[in-house]
Design an enzyme around this catalytic site. Structure first.
Site, PDB file in Angstrom:
ATOM      1  N   ASN A  38      46.270  25.588  16.613  1.00  0.00           N
ATOM      2  CA  ASN A  38      46.211  26.942  16.265  1.00  0.00           C
ATOM      3  C   ASN A  38      47.510  27.878  16.621  1.00  0.00           C
ATOM      4  OD1 ASN A  38      46.257  29.960  16.840  1.00  0.00           O
ATOM      5  ND2 ASN A  38      45.624  30.050  18.337  1.00  0.00           N
ATOM      6  N   TRP A  39      48.391  28.223  15.394  1.00  0.00           N
ATOM      7  CA  TRP A  39      49.900  28.477  15.085  1.00  0.00           C
ATOM      8  C   TRP A  39      50.068  29.478  15.763  1.00  0.00           C
ATOM      9  CZ3 TRP A  39      51.769  25.551   9.532  1.00  0.00           C
ATOM     10  CH2 TRP A  39      51.534  24.911  10.292  1.00  0.00           C
ATOM     11  N   LYS A  40      48.912  30.200  15.796  1.00  0.00           N
ATOM     12  CA  LYS A  40      49.766  31.640  16.128  1.00  0.00           C
ATOM     13  C   LYS A  40      50.224  32.422  15.410  1.00  0.00           C
ATOM     14  CE  LYS A  40      48.172  30.086  20.900  1.00  0.00           C
ATOM     15  NZ  LYS A  40      48.371  31.438  22.341  1.00  0.00           N
TER      16      LYS A  40
ATOM     17  N   HIS B 123      39.488  34.273  19.157  1.00  0.00           N
ATOM     18  CA  HIS B 123      40.886  33.788  20.136  1.00  0.00           C
ATOM     19  C   HIS B 123      40.202  35.004  21.499  1.00  0.00           C
ATOM     20  CE1 HIS B 123      44.147  32.664  22.110  1.00  0.00           C
ATOM     21  NE2 HIS B 123      43.928  30.619  21.179  1.00  0.00           N
TER      22      HIS B 123
ATOM     23  N   GLU C 272      42.914  36.009  22.611  1.00  0.00           N
ATOM     24  CA  GLU C 272      43.974  37.214  21.990  1.00  0.00           C
ATOM     25  C   GLU C 272      43.213  37.535  21.025  1.00  0.00           C
ATOM     26  OE1 GLU C 272      46.809  34.130  20.826  1.00  0.00           O
ATOM     27  OE2 GLU C 272      47.174  33.802  22.717  1.00  0.00           O
TER      28      GLU C 272
ATOM     29  N   GLU D 151      38.346  27.793  26.417  1.00  0.00           N
ATOM     30  CA  GLU D 151      39.747  28.222  26.739  1.00  0.00           C
ATOM     31  C   GLU D 151      39.440  29.127  28.035  1.00  0.00           C
ATOM     32  OE1 GLU D 151      42.690  27.490  22.923  1.00  0.00           O
ATOM     33  OE2 GLU D 151      41.453  29.443  22.946  1.00  0.00           O
TER      34      GLU D 151
ATOM     35  N   GLY E 115      49.317  28.935  26.620  1.00  0.00           N
ATOM     36  CA  GLY E 115      50.395  29.370  26.548  1.00  0.00           C
ATOM     37  C   GLY E 115      50.660  29.715  28.236  1.00  0.00           C
TER      38      GLY E 115
ATOM     39  N   SER F  28      46.566  24.958  27.449  1.00  0.00           N
ATOM     40  CA  SER F  28      48.103  24.285  27.875  1.00  0.00           C
ATOM     41  C   SER F  28      47.922  22.611  27.636  1.00  0.00           C
ATOM     42  CB  SER F  28      48.811  24.434  28.977  1.00  0.00           C
ATOM     43  OG  SER F  28      49.062  25.774  29.330  1.00  0.00           O
TER      44      SER F  28
ATOM     45  N   GLY G  19      47.837  25.352  21.360  1.00  0.00           N
ATOM     46  CA  GLY G  19      48.635  26.380  20.743  1.00  0.00           C
ATOM     47  C   GLY G  19      49.735  25.857  20.754  1.00  0.00           C
ATOM     48  N   GLY G  20      50.898  25.632  21.569  1.00  0.00           N
ATOM     49  CA  GLY G  20      52.111  25.845  21.801  1.00  0.00           C
ATOM     50  C   GLY G  20      52.360  24.713  21.452  1.00  0.00           C
TER      51      GLY G  20
END
Ligand code: PEP
Length: 248
Positions: free
Chosen positions: A10-12, A95, A97, A167, A173, A213, A234-235
């Site tokens: 997930n590049w966000k 998601h 967010e 999640e 994150g 994470s 993500g990251g």
């Protein structure tokens, strides 16, 4: 039959189109795999160049969001038919967010899940609890409510083909990964919920990812759990570490 693992990045809101193409080229040799499905979920503006850049590789492209109408006066939105026409196969829905910052609720998400299936996209439906909910002991109740609401009117056959991402919000994150036991417990609970809502065969087919994470060092242990079928990352999906996660 054993479920095939699926690892999705997930590049966000990261990577300009030119940076995106560069990243795809860098990751190409690292994410090659015959055994794991690999997906890059990228910002809308990166979709067209990334679809082009992954051609001939084992990577599929996903979107990070979409709207539930096909077209019309919805300034700034992107539709499922647009995604399909651009070569997108998956779409992240719900998601945390988007639920939190953009106030997406389960009624809206249910419409989006329906539209994704209607258009031929595979939803990666996210669910997860806050730290407060975990501490109050309502994690599984909360997640069951999310799953049940988001899947109203979705058939067993559709659910069998989709992906659900567990999640925990407190692990996204933050560098704080859920313990393997916590992650497995909730993923098992989601599968039991699907078995109750549908049947055992559907529950056996649906792929359930853990996200929060995930990195090259913890992926192997998480993915070895009986109810964890890969990860939503993500990251670490923006780095060479993503290759280690795919080839855990
Ligand atoms: C995510 O955004 O879905 C996620 C899991 O992020 P991270 O891996 O950075 O925690």
């Amino acid at each position: 039959m054993a479920r095939r693992k699926i690892v999705a990045g997930n590049w966000k809101m990261n990577m300009t189109p030119s940076e995106a193409v560069k990243l795809v080229e860098e990751l190409k040799p690292l994410v090659a795999s015959d055994t794991v499905d690999v997906v890059y979920c990228v910002p809308a503006i990166d979709i067209v160049p990334v679809v082009e850049a992954v051609k001939g590789s084992n990577v599929a492209v996903g979107a990070e969001n979409m709207y539930f109408e096909d077209k019309g006066a919805y300034t700034g939105e992107i539709s499922a038919p647009m995604l399909v026409d651009a070569g997108v196969k998956y779409v992240i829905l719900g998601h945390s967010e988007r639920r939190d910052y953009f106030k997406e609720d389960d009624v809206l998400l249910n419409k989006k899940v329906k539209k994704a299936f209607e258009a031929g996209l595979t939803p990666i439906l996210c669910c997860g609890e806050s730290l407060e909910q975990r501490e109050m002991g309502v994690t599984i109740d909360w997640i069951r409510l999310q799953i049940k609401s988001d899947l109203v009117g979705i058939t067993a056959e559709q659910v069998a083909s989709m992906v659900i991402a567990y999640e925990p919000i407190w692990a996204i994150g933050t560098g704080k990964t859920a313990t393997t036991e916590q992650a497995q417990e909730v993923c098992k609970g989601i599968r039991e919920c699907i078995a109750e809502m549908y049947d055992a065969a559907t529950a056996e087919s649906v792929r359930i990812q853990y996200g929060g994470s995930v990195n090259g060092a913890n992926a192997a242990e998480l993915f070895a759990q009986p109810d964890i079928d890969g990860g939503l990352v993500g990251g670490a999906s923006l780095k060479a570490d993503f290759g280690k996660i795919v080839n855990y």
